[in-house]
Design an enzyme around this catalytic site. Structure first.
Site, PDB file in Angstrom:
ATOM      1  N   HIS A 281      -9.148  -0.724  -4.633  1.00 53.35           N
ATOM      2  CA  HIS A 281      -8.231  -1.594  -5.386  1.00 53.35           C
ATOM      3  C   HIS A 281      -7.139  -2.155  -4.476  1.00 53.35           C
ATOM      4  CE1 HIS A 281      -6.276   2.356  -5.430  1.00 53.35           C
ATOM      5  NE2 HIS A 281      -5.126   1.701  -5.496  1.00 53.35           N
TER       6      HIS A 281
ATOM      7  N   GLU B 115      -1.294   8.130   0.964  1.00 60.41           N
ATOM      8  CA  GLU B 115      -1.188   7.710  -0.437  1.00 60.41           C
ATOM      9  C   GLU B 115       0.282   7.533  -0.752  1.00 60.41           C
ATOM     10  OE1 GLU B 115      -3.182   7.858  -3.711  1.00 60.41           O
ATOM     11  OE2 GLU B 115      -4.425   9.622  -3.377  1.00 60.41           O
TER      12      GLU B 115
ATOM     13  N   LYS C  93       3.382  -0.979  -0.354  1.00 58.22           N
ATOM     14  CA  LYS C  93       3.130   0.452  -0.146  1.00 58.22           C
ATOM     15  C   LYS C  93       1.632   0.697   0.007  1.00 58.22           C
ATOM     16  CE  LYS C  93       3.470   1.272  -5.140  1.00 58.22           C
ATOM     17  NZ  LYS C  93       2.074   1.472  -5.488  1.00 58.22           N
TER      18      LYS C  93
ATOM     19  N   ASP D 262       1.044  -2.384  -4.316  1.00 51.81           N
ATOM     20  CA  ASP D 262       0.003  -1.688  -3.570  1.00 51.81           C
ATOM     21  C   ASP D 262      -0.603  -2.706  -2.596  1.00 51.81           C
ATOM     22  OD1 ASP D 262      -0.103   0.947  -4.304  1.00 51.81           O
ATOM     23  OD2 ASP D 262      -2.004   0.819  -5.384  1.00 51.81           O
TER      24      ASP D 262
ATOM     25  N   ASP E 182       3.696  -3.007  -9.273  1.00 53.04           N
ATOM     26  CA  ASP E 182       2.226  -3.137  -9.278  1.00 53.04           C
ATOM     27  C   ASP E 182       1.650  -3.977 -10.416  1.00 53.04           C
ATOM     28  OD1 ASP E 182       1.926  -1.710  -6.943  1.00 53.04           O
ATOM     29  OD2 ASP E 182       1.483   0.194  -7.915  1.00 53.04           O
TER      30      ASP E 182
ATOM     31  N   ALA F 289       1.115   1.727 -13.143  1.00 48.92           N
ATOM     32  CA  ALA F 289       0.850   2.379 -14.417  1.00 48.92           C
ATOM     33  C   ALA F 289       1.972   3.393 -14.676  1.00 48.92           C
ATOM     34  CB  ALA F 289      -0.509   3.089 -14.358  1.00 48.92           C
TER      35      ALA F 289
ATOM     36  N   CYS G 181       2.656   5.090 -10.462  1.00 43.74           N
ATOM     37  CA  CYS G 181       3.626   4.413  -9.597  1.00 43.74           C
ATOM     38  C   CYS G 181       4.947   4.103 -10.312  1.00 43.74           C
ATOM     39  CB  CYS G 181       3.002   3.163  -9.004  1.00 43.74           C
ATOM     40  SG  CYS G 181       1.585   3.605  -7.953  1.00 43.74           S
TER      41      CYS G 181
ATOM     42  N   HIS H 111      -3.446  -2.234   0.216  1.00 39.88           N
ATOM     43  CA  HIS H 111      -4.295  -1.292   0.950  1.00 39.88           C
ATOM     44  C   HIS H 111      -5.246  -1.952   1.946  1.00 39.88           C
ATOM     45  CE1 HIS H 111      -2.843   1.794  -1.646  1.00 39.88           C
ATOM     46  NE2 HIS H 111      -3.523   1.424  -2.705  1.00 39.88           N
TER      47      HIS H 111
ATOM     48  N   SER I  99      -7.342   6.688  -0.360  1.00 42.32           N
ATOM     49  CA  SER I  99      -7.324   6.965  -1.803  1.00 42.32           C
ATOM     50  C   SER I  99      -8.590   6.478  -2.502  1.00 42.32           C
ATOM     51  CB  SER I  99      -6.101   6.310  -2.454  1.00 42.32           C
ATOM     52  OG  SER I  99      -6.252   4.898  -2.481  1.00 42.32           O
TER      53      SER I  99
END
Length: 195
Positions: free
Chosen positions: A80, A113, A106, A61, A10, A146, A150, A63, A69
């Site tokens: 995000h 989530e 993901k 990530d 990420d 972070a 993750c 999305h 989330s």
């Protein structure tokens, strides 16, 4: 060295300077690039040859705009890493090391989530674990954002799957320093090397 790989979790703009900007993020990107330079020093040839010797895998990530989330949908986080946005892109300093088959997305399903890279898949539908096995990787270095979320989930799943995990502590960004330090302690006690 062919049984080693780097997993970058990420390192996306929304976590660096966007809606979920984390502490130490710009420094974490620089540290990651300098780690790659050290691991590939003295190798001649183009990027592909270098990556064959030291594979670099990305967890991202990815999305949909209506992801569960997001606070706008009753979730925990601001919007995000929405597909197709600048915030969802890997930092430009790391883009030269990206190879489509080694990027794992993901959080693609709006109702799920996902923190661990093990829950993602590449464009061919393969999981991170499957691809690491196919490449006969035994030892993984991990960096990213972070630490508390993750990175933690990915490291614990890697360890559970039997990999030797080495966490690059200088190449991490985090939501909160106390949480970061507590997570490093937890990961260290679960058999992960903190470098």
């Amino acid at each position: 060295m062919t049984d080693s790989a780097l997993i970058i979790v990420d390192m996306l703009y929304d976590f660096i300077d966007g809606s979920l900007a984390c502490r130490n993020s710009k420094n974490a990107v620089r540290e990651t690039v300098s780690f790659i330079d050290r691991m590939t020093a003295g190798q001649n040839g183009d990027e592909n040859e270098i990556l064959d010797t030291f594979p670099i895998l990305f967890v991202c990530d990815h999305h949909p705009a209506d992801h569960c989330s997001f606070t706008s949908n009753g979730g925990t986080w601001p919007s995000h890493c929405v597909v197709g946005t600048h915030g969802g892109a890997v930092h430009e300093m790391l883009q030269p090391y990206m190879n489509d088959e080694l990027v794992f997305y993901k959080g693609c399903d709006r109702n799920t989530e996902q923190y661990s890279g093990f829950e993602g898949a590449n464009k061919a539908g393969q999981s991170l674990g499957e691809v690491l096995e196919l490449m006969d990787i035994k030892e993984v270095y991990v960096c990213g954002i972070a630490t508390e979320f993750c990175v933690r989930a990915t490291c614990l799943d890697l360890r559970k799957a039997g990999f030797d995990v080495r966490l690059l502590s200088q190449a991490l960004a985090y939501v909160d320093e106390a949480g970061h330090n507590a997570t490093l302690k937890e990961l260290g006690s679960s058999g992960i090397d903190i470098l």
